[in-house]
Structures are given as structure tokens and as C-alpha cells.
Scaffold this motif. Structure first.
Motif, PDB file in Angstrom:
ATOM      1  N   ASP A  96       0.707  -1.143   0.053  1.00 17.80           N
ATOM      2  CA  ASP A  96      -0.064   0.087  -0.076  1.00 17.80           C
ATOM      3  C   ASP A  96       0.956   1.419   0.027  1.00 17.80           C
ATOM      4  O   ASP A  96       0.559   2.332   0.611  1.00 17.80           O
ATOM      5  N   THR A  97       2.009   1.207  -0.480  1.00 18.42           N
ATOM      6  CA  THR A  97       3.199   2.160  -0.504  1.00 18.42           C
ATOM      7  C   THR A  97       3.276   2.875  -1.950  1.00 18.42           C
ATOM      8  O   THR A  97       4.121   3.751  -1.955  1.00 18.42           O
ATOM      9  N   ASP A  98       2.488   2.289  -2.869  1.00 18.29           N
ATOM     10  CA  ASP A  98       2.530   2.778  -4.165  1.00 18.29           C
ATOM     11  C   ASP A  98       1.628   4.059  -4.282  1.00 18.29           C
ATOM     12  O   ASP A  98       0.654   3.894  -5.261  1.00 18.29           O
ATOM     13  N   ASP A  99       1.745   4.981  -3.580  1.00 24.83           N
ATOM     14  CA  ASP A  99       0.967   6.284  -3.448  1.00 24.83           C
ATOM     15  C   ASP A  99       2.132   7.444  -2.853  1.00 24.83           C
ATOM     16  O   ASP A  99       2.812   6.999  -1.890  1.00 24.83           O
ATOM     17  N   TRP A 100       2.008   8.555  -3.546  1.00 25.42           N
ATOM     18  CA  TRP A 100       2.807   9.455  -2.825  1.00 25.42           C
ATOM     19  C   TRP A 100       2.410  10.101  -1.376  1.00 25.42           C
ATOM     20  O   TRP A 100       1.290  10.239  -1.196  1.00 25.42           O
ATOM     21  N   HIS A 101       3.406   9.966  -0.630  1.00 23.19           N
ATOM     22  CA  HIS A 101       3.200  10.207   0.718  1.00 23.19           C
ATOM     23  C   HIS A 101       4.343  10.705   1.437  1.00 23.19           C
ATOM     24  O   HIS A 101       5.553  10.389   0.951  1.00 23.19           O
ATOM     25  N   LYS A 102       3.937  11.130   2.629  1.00 23.69           N
ATOM     26  CA  LYS A 102       4.982  11.282   3.813  1.00 23.69           C
ATOM     27  C   LYS A 102       4.512  10.536   4.949  1.00 23.69           C
ATOM     28  O   LYS A 102       3.498  10.336   5.236  1.00 23.69           O
ATOM     29  N   ASP A 103       5.593   9.937   5.610  1.00 25.01           N
ATOM     30  CA  ASP A 103       5.431   8.953   6.657  1.00 25.01           C
ATOM     31  C   ASP A 103       4.596   9.638   8.079  1.00 25.01           C
ATOM     32  O   ASP A 103       5.094  10.548   8.491  1.00 25.01           O
ATOM     33  N   LEU A 104       3.473   9.046   8.236  1.00 22.26           N
ATOM     34  CA  LEU A 104       2.905   9.469   9.720  1.00 22.26           C
ATOM     35  C   LEU A 104       2.485  10.780   9.853  1.00 22.26           C
ATOM     36  O   LEU A 104       2.563  11.236  10.958  1.00 22.26           O
ATOM     37  N   THR A 105       1.950  11.586   8.837  1.00 16.48           N
ATOM     38  CA  THR A 105       1.566  13.003   8.974  1.00 16.48           C
ATOM     39  C   THR A 105       0.321  13.061   9.842  1.00 16.48           C
ATOM     40  O   THR A 105       0.109  14.150  10.113  1.00 16.48           O
ATOM     41  N   PHE A 106      -0.273  11.856  10.109  1.00 16.75           N
ATOM     42  CA  PHE A 106      -1.345  11.915  10.869  1.00 16.75           C
ATOM     43  C   PHE A 106      -1.158  12.205  12.536  1.00 16.75           C
ATOM     44  O   PHE A 106      -1.932  12.413  13.334  1.00 16.75           O
ATOM     45  N   HIS A 154      -4.893  15.951   8.860  1.00 17.18           N
ATOM     46  CA  HIS A 154      -4.441  14.692   8.427  1.00 17.18           C
ATOM     47  C   HIS A 154      -5.043  13.775   9.132  1.00 17.18           C
ATOM     48  O   HIS A 154      -4.994  13.868  10.409  1.00 17.18           O
ATOM     49  N   ASP A 155      -5.235  12.428   8.453  1.00 19.15           N
ATOM     50  CA  ASP A 155      -5.559  11.327   9.272  1.00 19.15           C
ATOM     51  C   ASP A 155      -5.107   9.912   8.865  1.00 19.15           C
ATOM     52  O   ASP A 155      -4.164  10.135   7.847  1.00 19.15           O
ATOM     53  N   MET A 156      -5.149   8.967   8.977  1.00 26.68           N
ATOM     54  CA  MET A 156      -4.610   7.724   8.918  1.00 26.68           C
ATOM     55  C   MET A 156      -4.693   7.189   7.403  1.00 26.68           C
ATOM     56  O   MET A 156      -4.363   6.138   7.022  1.00 26.68           O
ATOM     57  N   GLY A 157      -5.821   7.856   6.743  1.00 33.83           N
ATOM     58  CA  GLY A 157      -5.942   7.685   5.340  1.00 33.83           C
ATOM     59  C   GLY A 157      -6.254   6.033   5.049  1.00 33.83           C
ATOM     60  O   GLY A 157      -7.209   5.526   5.620  1.00 33.83           O
ATOM     61  N   THR A 158      -5.732   5.574   3.964  1.00 34.45           N
ATOM     62  CA  THR A 158      -5.789   4.225   3.689  1.00 34.45           C
ATOM     63  C   THR A 158      -5.488   3.097   4.348  1.00 34.45           C
ATOM     64  O   THR A 158      -5.954   1.966   4.144  1.00 34.45           O
ATOM     65  N   PHE A 159      -5.018   3.260   5.671  1.00 29.66           N
ATOM     66  CA  PHE A 159      -4.828   2.528   6.596  1.00 29.66           C
ATOM     67  C   PHE A 159      -6.011   1.866   7.229  1.00 29.66           C
ATOM     68  O   PHE A 159      -6.229   1.009   7.899  1.00 29.66           O
ATOM     69  N   ARG A 160      -7.365   2.833   6.902  1.00 34.56           N
ATOM     70  CA  ARG A 160      -8.499   2.260   7.330  1.00 34.56           C
ATOM     71  C   ARG A 160      -8.717   0.793   6.641  1.00 34.56           C
ATOM     72  O   ARG A 160      -9.552   0.077   7.111  1.00 34.56           O
ATOM     73  N   ASN A 161      -8.084   0.539   5.430  1.00 37.19           N
ATOM     74  CA  ASN A 161      -8.443  -0.644   4.824  1.00 37.19           C
ATOM     75  C   ASN A 161      -7.957  -2.071   5.751  1.00 37.19           C
ATOM     76  O   ASN A 161      -8.452  -2.820   5.894  1.00 37.19           O
ATOM     77  N   ASP A 162      -6.872  -1.836   6.322  1.00 32.94           N
ATOM     78  CA  ASP A 162      -6.142  -2.545   7.108  1.00 32.94           C
ATOM     79  C   ASP A 162      -7.044  -2.978   8.399  1.00 32.94           C
ATOM     80  O   ASP A 162      -7.255  -4.046   8.812  1.00 32.94           O
ATOM     81  N   TYR A 163      -7.679  -1.945   8.918  1.00 32.73           N
ATOM     82  CA  TYR A 163      -8.480  -2.206  10.032  1.00 32.73           C
ATOM     83  C   TYR A 163      -9.880  -2.831   9.876  1.00 32.73           C
ATOM     84  O   TYR A 163     -10.218  -3.515  10.633  1.00 32.73           O
ATOM     85  N   LEU A 164     -10.230  -2.514   8.774  1.00 35.07           N
ATOM     86  CA  LEU A 164     -11.642  -2.922   8.139  1.00 35.07           C
ATOM     87  C   LEU A 164     -11.528  -4.358   8.112  1.00 35.07           C
ATOM     88  O   LEU A 164     -12.288  -4.886   8.195  1.00 35.07           O
ATOM     89  N   ARG A 165     -10.440  -4.931   7.142  1.00 31.32           N
ATOM     90  CA  ARG A 165     -10.161  -6.368   7.074  1.00 31.32           C
ATOM     91  C   ARG A 165      -9.894  -7.040   8.333  1.00 31.32           C
ATOM     92  O   ARG A 165     -10.460  -8.214   8.378  1.00 31.32           O
ATOM     93  N   LYS A 166      -9.432  -6.248   9.228  1.00 33.64           N
ATOM     94  CA  LYS A 166      -9.213  -7.191  10.485  1.00 33.64           C
ATOM     95  C   LYS A 166     -10.576  -7.364  11.320  1.00 33.64           C
ATOM     96  O   LYS A 166     -10.793  -8.221  11.928  1.00 33.64           O
TER      97      LYS A 166
END
Length: 274
Positions: free
Chosen positions: A91-101, A150-162
Motif C-alpha cells: 500500500d506504499t505505491d502512492d505519494w506520501h510522507k510517513d505518519l503525518t496524521f 491529516h488522518d490515517m487515510g488508507t490504513f482504514r483498509n487494514d482495520y476494516l479487513r481485521k
């Protein structure tokens, strides 16, 4: 130690240093100065053990205790495992800076290539000071003084799957959000830089969602211009160190089903420069 610039805006390969050794103060200081100047540094043939990887990060500042989503190296909570192969897409194939939330975004990261594919798997970095410098005077004026959430963005997907929507709601409450200026000033170099990223910036404060989306989408597309970027072709035991405050990065997913295995340590604060 020798710094060989890869572009005029960011990126340099560094020769003549063993990152696994105990670095004298003058060498560590020169390495830091090079990072401030080039924003991202690249090294070849650095066979770091997990302990050496951590020690190198600790020479720059306080190491992050662990990522909220990604797994870690066994016995080393602070070393993130980034391993993808087969049908396991990153899920890192997107332009980003780490942990800006986070209220205090992280200073830097050190990424080591454990095993990389023979073809593909490059990483790109973009200089946000170069992006800012090239904006028109009108855009600079309009963006100055604005703030974005800023918030956790697409990390929502990881929690949704879990754990479904309940897990997403719980994670949003636990991880939280942060508000940062759209245009920020680097605390060491004094360079102004664009401070939004597609992964984690949700909207600009005091704008309607539609107006915010229009502004942010323009900026995200602007970041993608190749003249702001440097591209690194990994080899096993290559290392990259980047200043997370003033750069964004993008890990290209063009290697599956082949394996790409990386390990990363994040440095929360800048011991030398605040």
C-alpha cells in the motif's frame, strides 16, 4: 566520504562510509549535513544487522517504537518489515510522507533492502521545497496561512479487513488526526515546502470539501512532475536515508509476483536540528 548528486534538487549517492561501524562525531555530523543538503541519501553494499540498523537510526535521534499497522522484525519492535510477493500487493505505491496524521510528524527514515527483485521495485522521492519554489506567486500567496487536517487515510483498509467498521472507528479514535500548515518552513535549512500528501491529507481547514478537494488534487498532480523527483534502483543491502519533513516518496509496485523485502526504521525527532 563522498556525495555524488543524482539531480540538482534532491538525492545523492554516498561512498566511503560503513554505516554499520561506530561513526565518529565528525563523520556523523558530515552525514547529517549531507542529508540536510540533498534531502535523501543512498548507499550501496551496506550489510547491516538489525542491531546496526537501529544504532544508525539512534545516532540521528529518538527511534519510533513501532508502526500502528505494519509488522516488525522479530525481537525488534522498531524495525518495520515491508515484504511483498505473489498476490500480496503493497500500500506504499502512492505519494506520501510517513505518519503525518501525528501531531509531531517524524523526522527521517532509514530503509534497507534485504531482498529485491531483479526487475522493478524502484522507489521515487520528490522534493517538496522544489515543488514550493516552482509554484506561481499567486499559488504561494493563496496557500500561505492555510492549514490541513491529516488522518490515517488508507490504513482504514487494514482495520476494516481485521475487524470491520467497528475496528475502523476504534482505530480512528486511537490514532487520531492532526492539523498542519499547508506551507511549512524547514527548521534547519529554512526552506519553505509544500506540506500536504495524498495518502494522509484529508481536507483544508475552513474550505468546503469540494473546494478543498479541487485545491488538493491540483497540488497532488503537481507533485508528480518528474523534475521534482529522483528515482533509486535498489540492490540487496542498499540503504536510503531521507528527511521525511521535506520529501515525499513512492514505492513502485511493478515487480509482483516476485519478492521485495525491505526493513525500515523511523526516527521521530531531529537530535541535531530540532
Amino acid at each position: 566520504m563522498q556525495f555524488s548528486p543524482l539531480t540538482t534538487r534532491l538525492g545523492a549517492e554516498v561512498q566511503g562510509i560503513d554505516l554499520g561501524a561506530d561513526l565518529p562525531n565528525d563523520v556523523a555530523g558530515a552525514l547529517y549535513d549531507g542529508l540536510m543538503r540533498h534531502q535523501v541519501l543512498f548507499f550501496r553494499q551496506q550489510n547491516l544487522s538489525p542491531r546496526q540498523h537501529l544504532a544508525l537510526a539512534e545516532s540521528f535521534g529518538e527511534v519510533d517504537p513501532g508502526h500502528p499497522v505494519y509488522p516488525h522484525v522479530e525481537g525488534y519492535q522498531s524495525i518495520v518489515e515491508l515484504c511483498n510477493e505473489g498476490n500480496s500487493a503493497p500500500d506504499t505505491d502512492d505519494w506520501h510522507k510517513d505518519l503525518t496524521f501525528r501531531a509531531e510528524p517524524v523526522f527521517a527514515s532509514i530503509l534497507r533492502a534485504v531482498e529485491v527483485p531483479t526487475v522493478g521495485g524502484d522507489t521515487l522521492w520528490a522534493s517538496m521545497s522544489a515543488v514550493y519554489d516552482s509554484l506561481s506567486a499567486g499559488w504561494k500567496s493563496d496557500l500561505e496561512g492555510l492549514y490541513a487536517i491529516h488522518d490515517m487515510g488508507t490504513f482504514r483498509n487494514d482495520y476494516l479487513r481485521k475487524g470491520g467498521v467497528a475496528a475502523v472507528d476504534e482505530a480512528l479514535a486511537e490514532v487520531g488526526s492532526a492539523v498542519h500548515p499547508v506551507i511549512a518552513t524547514h527548521p534547519v535549512t529554512g526552506l519553505k515546502y509544500l506540506n500536504v500528501n495524498q495518502s494522509f491529507t484529508r481536507n483544508i481547514v475552513d474550505l468546503t470539501q469540494g473546494s478543498s478537494d479541487e485545491v488538493l488534487q491540483y497540488l497532488y498532480q503537481y507533485v508528480r512532475r518528474p523534475e521534482f523527483q529522483v528515482r533509486f534502483r535498489w540492490e540487496n543491502d542498499s540503504v536510503a536515508i531521507w528527511d521525511n519533513r521535506i520529501t515525499q516518496h513512492y514505492a513502485v509496485c511493478d515487480y509482483l509476483p516476485n519478492k521485495r523485502h525491505m526493513q525500515r526504521v523511523t526516527i521521530n525527532n531531529d537530535r541535531r536540528g530540532g
